[in-house]
Design an enzyme around this catalytic site. Structure first.
Site, mmCIF file in Angstrom:
data_model
loop_
_atom_site.group_PDB
_atom_site.id
_atom_site.type_symbol
_atom_site.label_atom_id
_atom_site.label_comp_id
_atom_site.label_asym_id
_atom_site.label_seq_id
_atom_site.Cartn_x
_atom_site.Cartn_y
_atom_site.Cartn_z
ATOM 1 N N ASP A 34 45.573 -9.241 4.407
ATOM 2 C CA ASP A 34 45.961 -8.137 5.180
ATOM 3 C C ASP A 34 45.090 -7.056 5.169
ATOM 4 O O ASP A 34 44.394 -6.927 3.997
ATOM 5 C CB ASP A 34 47.447 -7.829 4.367
ATOM 6 C CG ASP A 34 48.148 -6.694 5.508
ATOM 7 O OD1 ASP A 34 49.383 -7.158 6.062
ATOM 8 O OD2 ASP A 34 47.723 -5.664 5.473
ATOM 9 N N ILE A 35 44.908 -6.164 6.308
ATOM 10 C CA ILE A 35 43.871 -5.268 5.935
ATOM 11 C C ILE A 35 44.289 -3.881 5.256
ATOM 12 O O ILE A 35 43.430 -3.000 4.671
ATOM 13 C CB ILE A 35 43.244 -4.693 7.594
ATOM 14 C CG1 ILE A 35 44.280 -4.434 8.593
ATOM 15 C CG2 ILE A 35 41.910 -5.324 7.880
ATOM 16 C CD1 ILE A 35 43.840 -3.715 9.763
ATOM 17 N N ASN A 94 59.083 -9.256 7.846
ATOM 18 C CA ASN A 94 59.580 -8.397 8.628
ATOM 19 C C ASN A 94 60.194 -8.674 10.316
ATOM 20 O O ASN A 94 58.999 -9.616 10.839
ATOM 21 C CB ASN A 94 58.646 -7.142 8.576
ATOM 22 C CG ASN A 94 58.392 -6.683 7.318
ATOM 23 O OD1 ASN A 94 59.311 -6.611 6.488
ATOM 24 N ND2 ASN A 94 57.289 -6.076 6.936
ATOM 25 N N GLY A 100 61.395 -3.764 10.013
ATOM 26 C CA GLY A 100 60.037 -2.938 9.722
ATOM 27 C C GLY A 100 58.892 -3.842 10.507
ATOM 28 O O GLY A 100 57.668 -3.596 9.889
ATOM 29 N N GLN A 101 59.092 -4.692 11.496
ATOM 30 C CA GLN A 101 58.043 -5.250 12.018
ATOM 31 C C GLN A 101 57.247 -4.635 12.811
ATOM 32 O O GLN A 101 57.765 -4.024 13.853
ATOM 33 C CB GLN A 101 58.524 -6.581 12.806
ATOM 34 C CG GLN A 101 57.698 -7.494 13.134
ATOM 35 C CD GLN A 101 58.145 -8.542 14.043
ATOM 36 O OE1 GLN A 101 59.352 -8.811 14.345
ATOM 37 N NE2 GLN A 101 57.403 -9.968 14.515
ATOM 38 N N HIS A 107 54.738 -13.516 10.935
ATOM 39 C CA HIS A 107 53.945 -13.806 9.936
ATOM 40 C C HIS A 107 54.689 -13.559 8.799
ATOM 41 O O HIS A 107 55.553 -12.926 8.615
ATOM 42 C CB HIS A 107 52.829 -12.575 9.995
ATOM 43 C CG HIS A 107 53.266 -11.167 10.334
ATOM 44 N ND1 HIS A 107 53.698 -10.835 11.371
ATOM 45 C CD2 HIS A 107 53.503 -10.023 9.344
ATOM 46 C CE1 HIS A 107 53.899 -9.563 11.171
ATOM 47 N NE2 HIS A 107 54.051 -9.149 9.869
HETATM 48 P P1 5GP Z 1 54.253 -5.953 9.832
HETATM 49 O O1 5GP Z 1 54.981 -4.615 9.498
HETATM 50 O O2 5GP Z 1 54.317 -6.154 11.207
HETATM 51 O O3 5GP Z 1 55.328 -7.085 8.946
HETATM 52 O O4 5GP Z 1 53.211 -6.222 9.225
HETATM 53 C C1 5GP Z 1 51.882 -6.101 9.904
HETATM 54 C C2 5GP Z 1 50.585 -6.362 8.868
HETATM 55 O O5 5GP Z 1 49.548 -6.790 9.630
HETATM 56 C C3 5GP Z 1 50.507 -5.075 8.174
HETATM 57 O O6 5GP Z 1 50.530 -5.205 6.833
HETATM 58 C C4 5GP Z 1 48.976 -4.607 8.639
HETATM 59 O O7 5GP Z 1 48.155 -4.048 7.555
HETATM 60 C C5 5GP Z 1 48.274 -5.899 9.140
HETATM 61 N N1 5GP Z 1 47.288 -5.777 10.256
HETATM 62 C C6 5GP Z 1 47.644 -5.115 11.253
HETATM 63 N N2 5GP Z 1 46.457 -5.112 12.033
HETATM 64 C C7 5GP Z 1 45.684 -6.207 11.202
HETATM 65 C C8 5GP Z 1 44.422 -6.675 11.636
HETATM 66 O O8 5GP Z 1 43.607 -6.394 12.811
HETATM 67 N N3 5GP Z 1 43.862 -7.353 10.501
HETATM 68 C C9 5GP Z 1 44.496 -7.794 9.420
HETATM 69 N N4 5GP Z 1 43.867 -8.764 8.683
HETATM 70 N N5 5GP Z 1 45.765 -7.396 9.331
HETATM 71 C C10 5GP Z 1 46.341 -6.537 10.054
#
Ligand code: 5GP
Ligand code: ZN
Length: 120
Positions: A34-35, A94, A100-101, A107
């Site tokens: 995750d970034i 999420n 919170g998605q 993922h």
């Molecule tokens: P969500 O809130 O949808 O469950 O989480 C999405 C996750 O994707 C977040 O934790 C965010 O940091 C990660 N993320 C978003 N864009 C990128 C990206 O371009 N590369 C990586 N490695 N992670 C990402």
């Protein structure tokens, strides 16, 4: 490929159009860091095929989703999660706005390592 959504950032990661730090890859599954990590270990696991969320999962997705769950423990240990039961890890999926998605490609967040963590 029709199984990829051209506007989806995780599909772009699968296709190599956006770079990622890979943890694991096979024909159907990709795991990458995750970034914005919340904890010492924080990677994401995705089916390569675009599934928008867990709310969209169908019986035909059971095999890949099952394989992802069966792989989490091994990958978490490789990435530095401490052994069960003192260590362990958290798996978060999420789903939708209330869940919170933010990225609409299913993922698993796999989160672990010694606390404190940024979230949770
Ligand atoms: P969500 O809130 O949808 O469950 O989480 C999405 C996750 O994707 C977040 O934790 C965010 O940091 C990660 N993320 C978003 N864009 C990128 C990206 O371009 N590369 C990586 N490695 N992670 C990402
Ligand atoms: Zn996608």
């Amino acid at each position: 490929m029709s199984e990829h959504d051209p506007n989806c950032i995780f599909c772009k990661i699968v296709e190599g159009k956006i770079p990622s730090k890979k943890v694991y890859e096979d024909d159907d599954i990709l795991a990458f860091h995750d970034i914005h990590p919340w904890a010492p270990v924080h990677f994401l696991m995705i089916p390569k095929r675009h599934i928008a969320s867990l709310a969209h999962a169908q019986p035909k997705d059971a095999e890949v989703l099952g394989r992802m769950m069966a792989l989490v423990g091994e990958l978490a240990m490789k990435e530095g999660a401490r052994p069960y039961p003192e260590g362990g890890f958290r798996v978060v999926v999420n789903t939708g706005a209330d869940g919170g998605q933010e990225v609409h490609h299913l993922h698993l967040h796999v989160i672990g390592g010694p606390r404190p963590w940024l979230k949770g």
